[in-house]
Design an enzyme around this catalytic site. Structure first.
Site, PDB file in Angstrom:
ATOM      1  N   ASP A  11       1.407  -1.351   0.053  1.00 60.21           N
ATOM      2  CA  ASP A  11      -0.358  -0.043   0.053  1.00 60.21           C
ATOM      3  C   ASP A  11       0.585   1.685  -0.380  1.00 60.21           C
ATOM      4  OD1 ASP A  11      -2.130  -2.045   0.560  1.00 60.21           O
ATOM      5  OD2 ASP A  11      -2.371  -1.285   2.279  1.00 60.21           O
ATOM      6  N   ASP A 130     -16.007  -4.120   0.180  1.00 61.94           N
ATOM      7  CA  ASP A 130     -15.283  -3.413   1.406  1.00 61.94           C
ATOM      8  C   ASP A 130     -16.690  -3.116   2.245  1.00 61.94           C
ATOM      9  OD1 ASP A 130     -12.505  -3.223   0.033  1.00 61.94           O
ATOM     10  OD2 ASP A 130     -13.167  -0.903  -0.494  1.00 61.94           O
TER      11      ASP A 130
END
Length: 241
Positions: A11, A130
């Protein structure tokens, strides 16, 4: 090869490799160069890397040149995610040469566009689901995106090839995966699922690997690897158990 594919996560925020807690901006732990991280995972045996532009996901900038460099430098498949919401951002992402892109927010906010790009690019497109308490989260997990299974049914009908399922409440917490959520998603679709969020032990990896017959094909792991809870090689071995 049968078994569960492990995707180490890289990330990127502000040009650095970071991990978040529950996807919240401001909770970053920094881990240095994302290129070095990606090359290290490749050297450790990874066949896939899950590469995320967090700045693009939160709508606060972009690391697109750095991500393109990472994709070019590694010899493994890359799943690229973060801020892919329109034709231009999708074009830039696919131009890196990544194996596939992960579309999140746009799948909730612009279903007509997603229907079109899924039809055009097929296996190159995965949709990120998500989830927080049965609802979908959008825009870097800060907005509500609707009821999970209603959206999933629509995406299935549109021909979506694959889903990346994250329990937001567990991501970056080492709190364990949401096995019930993964089972429920697999029961609702015949498309392959990549799991993400909360992995804290090799037993967690084995628990997700047990869902392979139901449709889980991959597992994204971030914090546990960076924190040294176990090695990538150990995770890959557990994934075949």
């Amino acid at each position: 090869m049968t078994g569960l594919e492990i995707l180490p996560a890289v990330d990127v925020a502000g040009g650095q490799a970071v991990r978040l807690v529950q996807g919240a901006a401001g909770t970053e732990t920094r881990y240095g160069s994302p290129l070095e991280a990606a090359l290290a995972w490749q050297a450790a045996g990874a066949r896939w890397i899950h590469l995320v532009d967090l700045d693009a996901a939160f709508g606060r900038g972009s690391n697109r040149e750095l991500l393109a460099e990472i994709v070019a430098r590694v010899d493994v498949a890359v799943e690229l995610s973060g801020g892919i919401r329109d034709d231009e951002s999708l074009r830039v992402a696919l131009a890196t040469g990544c194996a596939r892109v992960n579309i999140g927010t746009a799948a909730l906010e612009n279903p007509e566009w997603v229907r079109r790009v899924v039809a055009e690019y097929g296996e190159k497109i995965a949709v990120g689901l998500d989830v927080r308490d049965g609802r979908l989260a959008a825009r870097g997990w800060t907005k509500d995106g609707g009821e999970l299974f209603e959206v999933l049914a629509r995406l299935d009908a549109d021909g979506c090839a694959r889903y990346v399922v994250t329990d937001v409440a567990r991501d970056g917490t080492l709190g364990g995966p949401n096995i019930e959520l993964l089972r429920a998603v697999c029961a609702a679709t015949d498309r392959p699922v990549v799991a993400s969020g909360g992995i804290s032990s090799l037993d967690d990896v084995r628990a997700v690997a047990a869902l392979v017959p139901l449709g889980v094909e991959g597992l994204i792991i971030g914090k546990a690897l960076y924190a040294g809870v176990f090695s990538l090689r150990e995770a890959m071995t557990a994934a075949q158990a």
